[in-house]
Design a protein around this motif. Sequence first.
Motif, short mmCIF file in Angstrom:
data_model
loop_
_atom_site.label_atom_id
_atom_site.label_comp_id
_atom_site.label_asym_id
_atom_site.label_seq_id
_atom_site.Cartn_x
_atom_site.Cartn_y
_atom_site.Cartn_z
N TYR A 11 83.85 38.55 -94.50
CA TYR A 11 83.51 38.88 -95.89
C TYR A 11 84.34 38.09 -96.89
O TYR A 11 84.14 38.22 -98.09
N ASP A 12 85.25 37.26 -96.38
CA ASP A 12 86.08 36.45 -97.27
C ASP A 12 85.61 35.00 -97.35
O ASP A 12 86.17 34.21 -98.09
N SER A 14 83.70 31.69 -98.33
CA SER A 14 83.39 31.25 -99.68
C SER A 14 81.92 31.37 -100.03
O SER A 14 81.57 31.51 -101.21
N ASP A 15 81.04 31.34 -99.02
CA ASP A 15 79.62 31.36 -99.33
C ASP A 15 79.02 32.76 -99.31
O ASP A 15 77.80 32.92 -99.44
N THR A 17 77.89 35.83 -101.03
CA THR A 17 77.52 35.98 -102.43
C THR A 17 78.23 37.15 -103.08
O THR A 17 78.67 38.10 -102.42
N ALA A 18 78.34 37.06 -104.38
CA ALA A 18 78.93 38.16 -105.16
C ALA A 18 78.15 39.44 -104.98
O ALA A 18 78.69 40.54 -105.14
N ALA A 19 76.86 39.31 -104.62
CA ALA A 19 76.02 40.49 -104.44
C ALA A 19 76.52 41.38 -103.31
O ALA A 19 76.40 42.61 -103.37
N ARG A 21 79.70 41.79 -102.30
CA ARG A 21 80.87 42.51 -102.81
C ARG A 21 80.45 43.60 -103.79
O ARG A 21 80.95 44.73 -103.74
N GLU A 22 79.51 43.28 -104.66
CA GLU A 22 79.04 44.27 -105.64
C GLU A 22 78.33 45.41 -104.94
O GLU A 22 78.44 46.57 -105.36
N HIS A 23 77.61 45.11 -103.89
CA HIS A 23 76.95 46.16 -103.11
C HIS A 23 77.97 47.18 -102.61
O HIS A 23 77.78 48.39 -102.75
N ARG A 25 81.01 47.70 -103.71
CA ARG A 25 81.65 48.42 -104.82
C ARG A 25 80.82 49.63 -105.23
O ARG A 25 81.34 50.74 -105.38
N TYR A 142 86.25 45.80 -97.97
CA TYR A 142 86.76 45.84 -99.34
C TYR A 142 87.44 47.19 -99.64
O TYR A 142 87.01 47.96 -100.49
#
Length: 272
Positions: A11-12, A14-15, A17-19, A21-23, A25, A142
């Motif tokens: 999960y770290d 670089s590719d 997506t921010a989605a 991580r946001e999921h 959260r 996370y």
Amino acid sequence: MSEMEKVFRNYDQSDVTAAVREHYRKMRQNQTVDYVERMHSKYLKFDRPMGLWEAMLHLNDLIDVSDPDLDLPNVQHLIQSAEAIREDQRPDWMQLVGLIHDLGKVMFLWGSDEDGTSQDEQWGMVGDVFAVGCALPDSCVYPEFNQLNPDMQNPMYNTDLGIYDKGCGLDSLTLAWGHDEYLYRVLENHEENRIPEEGMVMIRYHSFYPWHSGGSYSQLLSEKDKQYLEWIKDFNKYDLYTKSNTIYDLEEIKDHYLPIAEKYLGTGPIFW
């Protein structure tokens, strides 16, 4: 963490997506005891009949936003898992479990953004699950999001045992709401279901990574859960390590799996 786990669950990278991580959260922030109880009341009515293959076809329309490894329609992951189990000549019921283990994601058909059970908002449907009603462990994806969960400010819920008894066992826990628990409950309610206990455990707990891969919740485990862990570890290599960009045609593999599905689930609709 093994080298294969680093390849598939990084999960770290670089590719990612921010989605993703946001999921997580949103999942951590919203999946409380109260929320899970409401989802049980709302979605476990078993009043929506649907054939197994129709449900499979609907997963052509869903991509799991929480998965850092695969961006194909979810039905492809199911076929990849099943075909790997078949290639290893594992029992027919396990091949079926591979084929249907994520089928609870069909929930998106009657889900909502508000519940996190839609195509756009999936935090109530997919992703690694955790137990609600007790402290969230650092083995969660996370873990910095753990304190966003309102239950972690409630002394009834924020201890290692929380609302549970020591050694109560996995089957006594309430897990975050998602496709695992949904499909498990649907099949448990299905009168024609003959999938053995081993397969039902694989369906129910395959996304419970903080337990089966993170080593958390030891204070809540029972002797029976040692057997559960062996079953899940066995299934996990087909769930996680078979992901690829190989594309299958559902109709082409149907002749093999249809008799197995009828053997263990009957020929009638399943009530979701």
